[in-house]
Design a protein around this motif. Structure first.
Motif, PDB file in Angstrom:
ATOM      1  N   ASP A 163      -1.092   0.821  -6.670  1.00 57.40           N
ATOM      2  CA  ASP A 163      -0.353  -0.215  -5.936  1.00 57.40           C
ATOM      3  C   ASP A 163      -0.148  -1.467  -6.788  1.00 57.40           C
TER       4      ASP A 163
ATOM      5  N   ILE B 219      -5.948   1.492   1.183  1.00 55.56           N
ATOM      6  CA  ILE B 219      -6.646   1.113  -0.050  1.00 55.56           C
ATOM      7  C   ILE B 219      -5.629   0.573  -1.051  1.00 55.56           C
TER       8      ILE B 219
ATOM      9  N   ASP C 207      -2.785   4.433   2.619  1.00 51.84           N
ATOM     10  CA  ASP C 207      -4.160   4.887   2.909  1.00 51.84           C
ATOM     11  C   ASP C 207      -5.128   3.731   3.176  1.00 51.84           C
TER      12      ASP C 207
ATOM     13  N   ASP D 152       0.877  -1.183   0.000  1.00 50.74           N
ATOM     14  CA  ASP D 152       0.000   0.000   0.000  1.00 50.74           C
ATOM     15  C   ASP D 152       0.913   1.232   0.000  1.00 50.74           C
ATOM     16  N   ARG D 153       1.252   1.673  -1.173  1.00 51.20           N
ATOM     17  CA  ARG D 153       2.338   2.667  -1.303  1.00 51.20           C
ATOM     18  C   ARG D 153       2.088   3.961  -0.541  1.00 51.20           C
ATOM     19  N   ASN D 154       0.855   4.458  -0.555  1.00 49.32           N
ATOM     20  CA  ASN D 154       0.612   5.722   0.151  1.00 49.32           C
ATOM     21  C   ASN D 154       0.025   5.498   1.543  1.00 49.32           C
TER      22      ASN D 154
HETATM   23 CA    CA Z   1      -2.960   2.820  -1.309  1.00 48.01          CA
END
Ligand code: CA
Ligand code: BGC
Length: 400
Positions: A188, A99, A97, A93-95
Motif C-alpha cells: 500500500d 492492513i 484487508d 488499503d488496496r486489498n
Molecule cells: Ca492492505
C-alpha cells in the motif's frame, strides 16, 4: 635525521606562534596537522552503535562536522508519512484487508542518516521494535481517516549495488520489481531512506501505479516528480545551508576565528564580509557538529523547493583566496552529485575558496584516500568518507 625533523618542527611551531590568528606570511608554514579539517555528510561514527567517533572529531581544535539533524529528520519523515495517511481514505488499503503493507528501501545500515530514517519511519508507523538489528521490526498501527489500521513492513532491504556501493538506486529498481511481483496488492506504500532509491523504485516497470511513495533529500528530480504527482513526498535536509555551512566554517577557521565565532560568524551573525546563511543551523557542542534543520516537501509546498533557489544571504567576499581539498565518497551518489556538489560549486567562489574535489567509488576507502594527497598545496581539508569509521585513515595521513 630525527634531530633535524624536530628542529624543523620547533621552528615551524615557532613560526605558527608568531603568526597566530591565522595570518599567513611568506615563509610561515602551517603543518598539515594544524590545518582546518571538516567532516561533512558522513559523520565519523561507529557503523553498528552509531556512537560518534570523537577521536576523529578531536583531531585538532579546527576539526568540525557539518551536516543536518539526522535523528530529527527521521522523525520529520515519519510525521510526513502519518500526516499523509491521516488524510487518506480507505482506498489506500488496496486489498481491503485492514492492513497497511509497506516496503522499505534502506540506504546503508552503517550510516547514521540511514539508521535515523529507518527508525523515524518505523516509529511513526509503530513498526519500530527498538532493536539495532535493521531487519527486526514489529506490527504497528496507524490512523487513516479516523480509523485505525494495522501496519506491516512486508520487507525492508539495504540497497547495495552489485559493485558494493550503498544507497544504490539500481538496486532499488530491482528490489521494487521483485516486491511488486511477490507482494502484489499487499503493498500500500513505499518508504525510502532517500530520493535516489525512491526514484529507482518508480523506474520498476511493474511499479503499482498510484501507490504512495516517500523519499528524502529534495533532489531536483524528486521535487519535479512531486509536482507531477509521481512522488508523494520528500524531506529537504537543506543542502544549501549544509554546503555553504561547510565552506563558511572553513572560511572562519582560515580567517583565524576561534571559539564560538567559528560556528556563529556567517550563521547567526554576518561574517566580516557581510555574508550570513539564511537558514538556522544548530551547533552541538559535544560532537562539534553544526546541523541544518529538515522540512517536509509535499504537493502542498513543492514549488518553494524548486532547483536553483540559492541563499541570497551569501553573495560576495573580498576574503583572501584559500585552497581546500575536498573528498566525496562516491561520484555516483545521487544526493551528493545532483544536490551537494552543485551547491558547493556555487558558494565556493562567493567565499573565495578554491576547491579541489576528488571523488571515490562508494565502496573502497582507497578510492578516496589515494587521492587525498599533496597536502602542502592546500590550506584546509573537507572529508566525506566512504565508511563512517574511517576518520583515522584520513587524520593519520595528515599527521606528517
Ligand atoms: Ca492492505
Ligand atoms: C543522503 C543520501 C546520501 C547519503 C550519502 C544522505 O544524507 O540523504 O541520499 O546517499 O547522505 O552519504
Amino acid at each position: 635525521m630525527k634531530k633535524i625533523v624536530s628542529i624543523f618542527l620547533a621552528l615551524t611551531a615557532f613560526a605558527g606562534m608568531a603568526f597566530a590568528n591565522g595570518q599567513q606570511e611568506a615563509g610561515n608554514v602551517t603543518l598539515n596537522k594544524d590545518k582546518p579539517l571538516i567532516f561533512f555528510n558522513r559523520q565519523p561514527s561507529d557503523p553498528t552503535t552509531g556512537a560518534i567517533d570523537m577521536d576523529s572529531m578531536s583531531w585538532n581544535d579546527k576539526t568540525y562536522y557539518v551536516g543536518f539533524d539526522a535523528a530529527g529528520g527521521g522523525a520529520v519523515q515519519g510525521k510526513m508519512i502519518t500526516d499523509y495517511l491521516a488524510n487518506a481514505d480507505a482506498s489506500i488499503d488496496r486489498n481491503g484487508d485492514g492492513i497497511i503493507g509497506y516496503v522499505l528501501c534502506i540506504g546503508d545500515v552503517g550510516h547514521n542518516d540511514s539508521k535515523a530514517r529507518t527508525e523515524g519511519a518505523r516509529k511513526a508507523l509503530g513498526t519500530w521494535d527498538g532493536s539495532t538489528d535493521p531487519s527486526v521490526h514489529k506490527e504497528g498501527s496507524v490512523m487513516i481517516g479516523g480509523k485505525e489500521y494495522k501496519v506491516v513492513e512486508l520487507e525492508g532491504k539495504a540497497m547495495t549495488g552489485t559493485d558494493g556501493s550503498t544507497w544504490n538506486a539500481n538496486a532499488a529498481t530491482e528490489a521494487m520489481g521483485g516486491w511488486a511481483t511477490k507482494f502484489d496488492d499487499q503493498i500500500d506504500m513505499v518508504v525510502s531512506n532517500n530520493d535516489g532509491m525512491a526514484m529507482g523504485c518508480l523506474q520498476a516497470s511493474n511499479y503499482p501505479a498510484g501507490v504512495p511513495i516517500f523519499g528524502y533529500d529534495a533532489n531536483a528530480d524528486a521535487i519535479e516528480a512531486i509536482g507531477n504527482g509521481i512522488l508523494t513526498g520528500t524531506i529537504s535536509q537543506n543542502v544549501d545551508a549544509q554546503a555553504c555551512g561547510t565552506l563558511q566554517v572553513l572560511r572562519n577557521l582560515l580567517d583565524g576565528l576561534s571559539g564560538a565565532e567559528v560556528y556563529t560568524k556567517g550563521f547567526s551573525t554576518p561574517d566580516a564580509y557581510g555574508n550570513q546563511i539564511s537558514a538556522p543551523m544548530d551547533y552541538i557542542t559535544d560532537t562539534k557538529a553544526l546541523l541544518a534543520a529538515n522540512s517536509a516537501v509535499t504537493s502542498a509546498n513543492w514549488q518553494d523547493y524548486k532547483a536553483g533557489t540559492r541563499d541570497a544571504g551569501v553573495s560576495q567576499s573580498d576574503a583572501p583566496e584559500k585552497k581546500v581539498l575536498l573528498t566525496i565518497y562516491n561520484s555516483a551518489d545521487n544526493f551528493l552529485s545532483s544536490s551537494y556538489l552543485p551547491a558547493l560549486q556555487y558558494y565556493a567562489p562567493l567565499l573565495n575558496i578554491d576547491l579541489t574535489i576528488v571523488q571515490g567509488d562508494g565502496q573502497n576507502e582507497a578510492s578516496c584516500l589515494d587521492k587525498f594527497t599533496n597536502f602542502n598545496n592546500f590550506d584546509a581539508f573537507a572529508i566525506n568518507m566512504v565508511k563512517t569509521n574511517s576518520g583515522r585513515d584520513y587524520t593519520d595521513k595528515l599527521a606528517y
